[in-house]
Design a protein around this motif. Structure first.
Motif, PDB file in Angstrom:
ATOM      1  N   HIS A 144      -2.351  11.074   5.082  1.00  0.00           N
ATOM      2  CA  HIS A 144      -2.079   9.474   6.151  1.00  0.00           C
ATOM      3  C   HIS A 144      -3.202   8.698   6.437  1.00  0.00           C
ATOM      4  O   HIS A 144      -3.561   8.536   6.784  1.00  0.00           O
ATOM      5  N   THR A 145      -3.652   8.407   4.663  1.00  0.00           N
ATOM      6  CA  THR A 145      -4.292   7.769   4.515  1.00  0.00           C
ATOM      7  C   THR A 145      -3.373   6.701   3.922  1.00  0.00           C
ATOM      8  O   THR A 145      -2.094   6.918   2.708  1.00  0.00           O
ATOM      9  N   ILE A 146      -4.201   5.726   3.661  1.00  0.00           N
ATOM     10  CA  ILE A 146      -3.259   4.933   2.627  1.00  0.00           C
ATOM     11  C   ILE A 146      -4.272   3.803   1.407  1.00  0.00           C
ATOM     12  O   ILE A 146      -5.452   3.527   1.373  1.00  0.00           O
ATOM     13  N   THR A 147      -3.206   3.779   0.191  1.00  0.00           N
ATOM     14  CA  THR A 147      -3.938   3.453  -0.592  1.00  0.00           C
ATOM     15  C   THR A 147      -3.446   2.230  -1.602  1.00  0.00           C
ATOM     16  O   THR A 147      -2.303   2.164  -1.802  1.00  0.00           O
ATOM     17  N   GLY A 148      -4.136   1.692  -2.432  1.00  0.00           N
ATOM     18  CA  GLY A 148      -3.818   0.718  -3.368  1.00  0.00           C
ATOM     19  C   GLY A 148      -3.468  -0.104  -2.273  1.00  0.00           C
ATOM     20  O   GLY A 148      -3.432  -1.062  -1.220  1.00  0.00           O
ATOM     21  N   GLY A 149      -2.180  -1.609  -3.003  1.00  0.00           N
ATOM     22  CA  GLY A 149      -1.427  -2.526  -2.042  1.00  0.00           C
ATOM     23  C   GLY A 149      -2.545  -4.184  -1.855  1.00  0.00           C
ATOM     24  O   GLY A 149      -4.226  -3.845  -2.774  1.00  0.00           O
ATOM     25  N   ALA A 203       0.527  -1.166  -0.032  1.00  0.00           N
ATOM     26  CA  ALA A 203       0.193  -0.151   0.170  1.00  0.00           C
ATOM     27  C   ALA A 203       0.780   1.253  -0.133  1.00  0.00           C
ATOM     28  O   ALA A 203       1.747   0.986   0.286  1.00  0.00           O
ATOM     29  N   THR A 204       0.676   2.115  -0.362  1.00  0.00           N
ATOM     30  CA  THR A 204       1.315   3.765  -0.397  1.00  0.00           C
ATOM     31  C   THR A 204       0.384   4.524   0.309  1.00  0.00           C
ATOM     32  O   THR A 204      -0.990   4.731   0.052  1.00  0.00           O
ATOM     33  N   LYS A 205       1.637   5.294   1.275  1.00  0.00           N
ATOM     34  CA  LYS A 205       0.874   6.412   2.624  1.00  0.00           C
ATOM     35  C   LYS A 205       0.332   7.801   1.525  1.00  0.00           C
ATOM     36  O   LYS A 205       1.761   8.011   0.539  1.00  0.00           O
TER      37      LYS A 205
END
Length: 376
Positions: A244-249, A238-240
């Motif tokens: 301050h959230t994550i996306t992907g992964g 995932a990408t930060k």
């Protein structure tokens, strides 16, 4: 401590049902997995290495010391482990009576990391909100018994820790209510859109260089139909984001962790837990606990931070994951920069009818949901 024998006895469990409501639901089992997929005995040598134990002790010890300093205290207690089926697991006291003093060898406390769980067939349940913030303290000022939870992530094949993963957890509050999802029966007024603004007891943390992510949370409250538990998803790749959230992964692990029944009973006598009038479901009456504890021990190890339960708890557990897994995630809602947004194709949209205790017609509609599959 004979950690090699302890860890060699740990087997991986595979819960095969939706996280809620616990009964009345159709089970979607995966095809049989090879026996080696269900054992981490081959990892005992790696987990027994002095450097591995030393690093685990340092990380957990720093957390415990931080909690104790906040109370001006210096002493603690530890947990135990036995061979397991769900009945024997339910009878284990995961808190030891051993006094802990300043300067003691903390390896006697943390070398037993609890379960090493690979859960290939359980989805995230109907109350997951995707996109929550990366933050250590997820209490939002809510009242309850402080609970600092440390989760160590390891690769079940290589026995190596997994750094730079993201652990996403969520649970009910002290009175058994989940915030952040609108319209789920038994979880607040279904017409109250302000529920979508709630982020309490929801959050994400990255694992450090020893595969450990920790949260400052609260002990969850009970509610009708499920044993007291905390949900967790482990994301890899995932990408930060700047907000301050994550996306992907991808979701490599979806699971739940539990608590000693004796601890739950003690907690339920403390305010505000004592105001919760929903029916208590014992661990041994919970289908998902039975699945997780037949061959493994999904109950956290824990220690009291101070002399009183209200001073808080420090708990820890280890997840064994398949880094090639890619599990389906269908959130009830998403957290965005404009607040919570319900998923029109999410679990809550599949409900039929109302009800209390958090279930309603969920079980009746469950048959229409696709089973969760491992992708390797």
């Amino acid at each position: 401590m004979a950690i090699k024998n302890l860890l060699a006895s740990l087997l991986l469990a595979a819960p095969v049902a939706l996280a809620h409501p616990g009964h009345h639901e159709k089970v979607y089992a995966h095809s049989a997995l090879p026996l080696e997929r269900k054992s981490l005995a081959h990892c005992s040598a790696e987990f027994s290495k002095p450097e591995f134990i030393k690093r685990t002790v340092e990380i957990h010890g720093e957390e415990l010391a931080r909690l104790k300093r906040s109370l001006g205290l210096e002493a603690e207690e530890t947990p135990k482990l036995r061979p397991r089926d769900y009945i024997s697991v339910s009878r284990i006291d995961h808190k030891s009576s051993k006094a802990v003093s300043k300067g003691m060898d903390l390896s006697t406390l943390f070398s037993d990391a609890g379960a090493c769980m690979l859960m290939p067939a359980v989805d995230q349940g109907p109350l997951y909100v995707q996109g929550e913030e990366i933050r250590k303290n997820i209490t939002n000022g809510e009242k309850g018994i402080p609970l600092t939870l440390a989760i160590q992530v390891v690769d079940y094949k290589t026995c190596q820790t997994v750094p730079n993963a993201y652990v996403d957890i969520w649970s009910s509050n002290s009175t058994g209510i989940y915030v952040g999802v609108q319209g789920y029966p038994g979880m607040g007024d279904p017409k109250d859109a302000s529920i979508l603004k709630g982020t309490t007891l929801r959050g994400v943390q990255p694992t450090n260089d020893h595969g450990v992510a920790s949260f400052d949370s609260l002990f969850p409250g009970h509610y009708d139909g499920r044993a007291t538990h905390i949900h967790a998803i482990v994301y890899l790749g995932a990408t930060k984001q700047p907000q301050h959230t994550i996306t992907g992964g991808r979701a490599a692990h979806i699971g739940q962790l539990y608590f000693d029944q004796s601890l739950i009973t003690a907690v339920d006598k403390v305010t505000p837990y004592s105001s919760n009038k929903m029916k208590i479901t014992q661990n041994t009456a919970d289908f998902l606990f039975m699945q997780g504890a037949n061959g493994d021990d999904p109950i956290v190890r824990y220690a009291m931070v101070g002399p009183n339960l209200s001073d808080g708890l420090f708990a820890w557990i280890r997840f064994g994951i398949n880094q090639q897994a890619n599990k389906a995630v269908n959130p009830a809602a998403w957290w965005t920069d404009k607040g919570g947004v319900m998923n029109p194709k999410g679990p809550v949209s599949q409900l039929t009818g109302g009800g209390t205790g958090g279930w309603g017609g969920w079980g009746k509609k469950r048959a229409a949901v696709e089973p969760v599959e491992d992708e390797e």
